[in-house]
Design a protein around this motif. Structure first.
Motif, PDB file in Angstrom:
ATOM      1  N   ARG A  89      39.260   6.499 -67.505  1.00 29.14           N
ATOM      2  CA  ARG A  89      40.323   7.500 -66.834  1.00 29.14           C
ATOM      3  C   ARG A  89      39.558   8.710 -66.635  1.00 29.14           C
ATOM      4  NH1 ARG A  89      43.273   8.425 -73.532  1.00 29.14           N
ATOM      5  NH2 ARG A  89      44.307   6.187 -73.158  1.00 29.14           N
ATOM      6  N   LEU A  90      38.422   8.680 -66.828  1.00 24.59           N
ATOM      7  CA  LEU A  90      37.495  10.720 -66.492  1.00 24.59           C
ATOM      8  C   LEU A  90      37.775  10.420 -64.037  1.00 24.59           C
ATOM      9  CD1 LEU A  90      36.714  13.038 -67.367  1.00 24.59           C
ATOM     10  CD2 LEU A  90      33.918  11.458 -65.998  1.00 24.59           C
ATOM     11  N   HIS A  91      37.640   9.223 -64.381  1.00 26.89           N
ATOM     12  CA  HIS A  91      37.891   8.783 -62.357  1.00 26.89           C
ATOM     13  C   HIS A  91      39.358   8.889 -61.862  1.00 26.89           C
ATOM     14  CE1 HIS A  91      34.186   7.378 -62.212  1.00 26.89           C
ATOM     15  NE2 HIS A  91      33.356   7.181 -62.912  1.00 26.89           N
ATOM     16  N   GLU A  92      40.097   8.203 -62.623  1.00 23.20           N
ATOM     17  CA  GLU A  92      41.502   8.711 -62.246  1.00 23.20           C
ATOM     18  C   GLU A  92      42.440   9.779 -62.547  1.00 23.20           C
ATOM     19  OE1 GLU A  92      45.366   7.446 -65.604  1.00 23.20           O
ATOM     20  OE2 GLU A  92      44.405   5.510 -64.191  1.00 23.20           O
ATOM     21  N   ASP A  93      41.755  11.165 -63.324  1.00 22.99           N
ATOM     22  CA  ASP A  93      42.060  12.277 -63.811  1.00 22.99           C
ATOM     23  C   ASP A  93      41.415  12.820 -62.290  1.00 22.99           C
ATOM     24  OD1 ASP A  93      42.998  11.991 -65.944  1.00 22.99           O
ATOM     25  OD2 ASP A  93      41.122  13.455 -67.088  1.00 22.99           O
ATOM     26  N   ARG A  94      39.604  12.471 -61.442  1.00 21.20           N
ATOM     27  CA  ARG A  94      39.751  13.226 -60.254  1.00 21.20           C
ATOM     28  C   ARG A  94      40.240  12.629 -59.372  1.00 21.20           C
ATOM     29  NH1 ARG A  94      34.514  14.815 -58.143  1.00 21.20           N
ATOM     30  NH2 ARG A  94      34.921  14.750 -56.350  1.00 21.20           N
ATOM     31  N   ALA A  95      40.913  10.988 -59.174  1.00 19.87           N
ATOM     32  CA  ALA A  95      42.507  10.445 -57.838  1.00 19.87           C
ATOM     33  C   ALA A  95      43.449  11.834 -58.360  1.00 19.87           C
ATOM     34  CB  ALA A  95      42.201   9.091 -58.148  1.00 19.87           C
ATOM     35  N   ILE A  96      43.686  11.597 -59.362  1.00 24.45           N
ATOM     36  CA  ILE A  96      44.910  12.337 -59.794  1.00 24.45           C
ATOM     37  C   ILE A  96      45.210  13.777 -58.488  1.00 24.45           C
ATOM     38  CG2 ILE A  96      46.805  13.512 -61.256  1.00 24.45           C
ATOM     39  CD1 ILE A  96      46.030  11.065 -63.354  1.00 24.45           C
ATOM     40  N   ARG A  97      44.051  14.504 -59.068  1.00 24.74           N
ATOM     41  CA  ARG A  97      43.650  15.828 -58.431  1.00 24.74           C
ATOM     42  C   ARG A  97      43.418  15.643 -57.279  1.00 24.74           C
ATOM     43  NH1 ARG A  97      40.886  16.207 -63.748  1.00 24.74           N
ATOM     44  NH2 ARG A  97      42.237  18.100 -65.043  1.00 24.74           N
ATOM     45  N   ASP A  98      42.490  14.788 -56.888  1.00 24.52           N
ATOM     46  CA  ASP A  98      42.480  15.202 -55.509  1.00 24.52           C
ATOM     47  C   ASP A  98      43.984  13.971 -54.711  1.00 24.52           C
ATOM     48  OD1 ASP A  98      40.196  14.521 -55.558  1.00 24.52           O
ATOM     49  OD2 ASP A  98      39.149  12.606 -55.205  1.00 24.52           O
ATOM     50  N   LEU A  99      44.940  13.336 -55.202  1.00 20.22           N
ATOM     51  CA  LEU A  99      45.989  13.378 -54.764  1.00 20.22           C
ATOM     52  C   LEU A  99      47.234  14.296 -54.982  1.00 20.22           C
ATOM     53  CD1 LEU A  99      48.014  11.167 -53.796  1.00 20.22           C
ATOM     54  CD2 LEU A  99      48.776  10.663 -55.726  1.00 20.22           C
ATOM     55  N   VAL A 100      46.761  15.685 -55.213  1.00 18.51           N
ATOM     56  CA  VAL A 100      47.284  16.375 -55.593  1.00 18.51           C
ATOM     57  C   VAL A 100      47.015  17.415 -54.442  1.00 18.51           C
ATOM     58  CG1 VAL A 100      47.967  18.383 -56.888  1.00 18.51           C
ATOM     59  CG2 VAL A 100      48.249  15.983 -57.982  1.00 18.51           C
ATOM     60  N   MET A 101      45.686  17.360 -54.054  1.00 16.80           N
ATOM     61  CA  MET A 101      45.715  19.100 -53.550  1.00 16.80           C
ATOM     62  C   MET A 101      45.430  18.010 -52.037  1.00 16.80           C
ATOM     63  SD  MET A 101      44.132  21.006 -55.431  1.00 16.80           S
ATOM     64  CE  MET A 101      43.460  21.295 -56.573  1.00 16.80           C
TER      65      MET A 101
END
Length: 223
Positions: free
Chosen positions: A32-44
């Motif tokens: 989930r920690l890696h998924e949170d990072r991927a979510i933020r990168d996708l939004v940015m």
């Protein structure tokens, strides 16, 4: 050797809250920690010019609630909501679950440390003088109602041979006061002489709990 504490991490659970709110155990925590990072990168990456400050992620058993804080919500939403629908679809493919996506506007961009830091970094990338960019940011932030701001730029400023750092400060920025609402952010400017780092601290007043407000009001009433 000096020890430095992150101003936001120092106040977590006291006057600041976590940008990711969920519980996991074992290997699921790392996933989930890696998924949170991927979510933020996708939004940015989807809206790089939307002035996005930060992304809040809250997880539930069968869904994920994502809140995007941006200074330009129209860019994120798009014409007739086309951009936000596409972004929601990509987030659902990434997470594999239902996604509730909210766009929240930042009413005072000059009081947001990340937006101020990125603004200074963008000016440095366009070869604007670092002193002029820092001074302009300080003036705009104080004009917006901040009680204090501190800005630091470090690197090969003005193309000098040796890297150095310069500070600019106005008002007061209490670093050790836990009740102080300190917003902090970093940004990097890529110039022909190398990378220049920018740090911004903004003091927006004290965070007073309901119990303290009631106690202060009772003291005023008694006196």
């Amino acid at each position: 050797m000096g020890r430095k504490v992150h101003p936001i991490g120092f106040r977590l659970g006291i006057s600041k809250t976590w940008s990711s709110r969920w519980f996991a155990d074992g290997d699921q925590y790392a996933e989930r920690l890696h998924e949170d990072r991927a979510i933020r990168d996708l939004v940015m990456e989807t809206a790089p010019r939307a002035g996005i400050s930060f992304v809040e992620i809250e997880r539930f058993p069968n869904s994920v609630h994502i809140t995007v804080h941006t200074a330009k919500p129209g860019i994120v939403i798009g014409r007739k909501g086309a951009n936000v629908k596409e972004l929601r679809r990509e987030l659902q493919e990434l997470t594999g679950t239902a996604v509730k996506l909210d766009i929240q506007e930042i009413e005072e961009p000059d009081l947001d440390a990340r937006l101020v830091a990125e603004n200074i970094a963008n000016q440095l990338s366009r070869r604007i003088s670092h002193r002029r960019a820092m001074q302009r940011a300080v003036q705009q932030t104080m004009r917006a109602g901040a009680e204090g701001i501190k800005v630091m730029a470090s690197g090969r400023l003005a193309g000098t041979e040796m890297a150095r750092r310069e500070w600019m400060r106005e008002g007061r920025v209490p670093a050790q006061t836990l009740r102080a609402d300190i917003d902090f952010a970093r940004a990097e400017a890529l110039t022909t002489y190398g990378r220049i780092g920018v740090k911004v601290w903004i003091y927006r007043g004290d965070v007073i709990s309901e119990e303290e407000e009631q106690a202060e009001s009772m003291d005023v009433y008694v006196s």
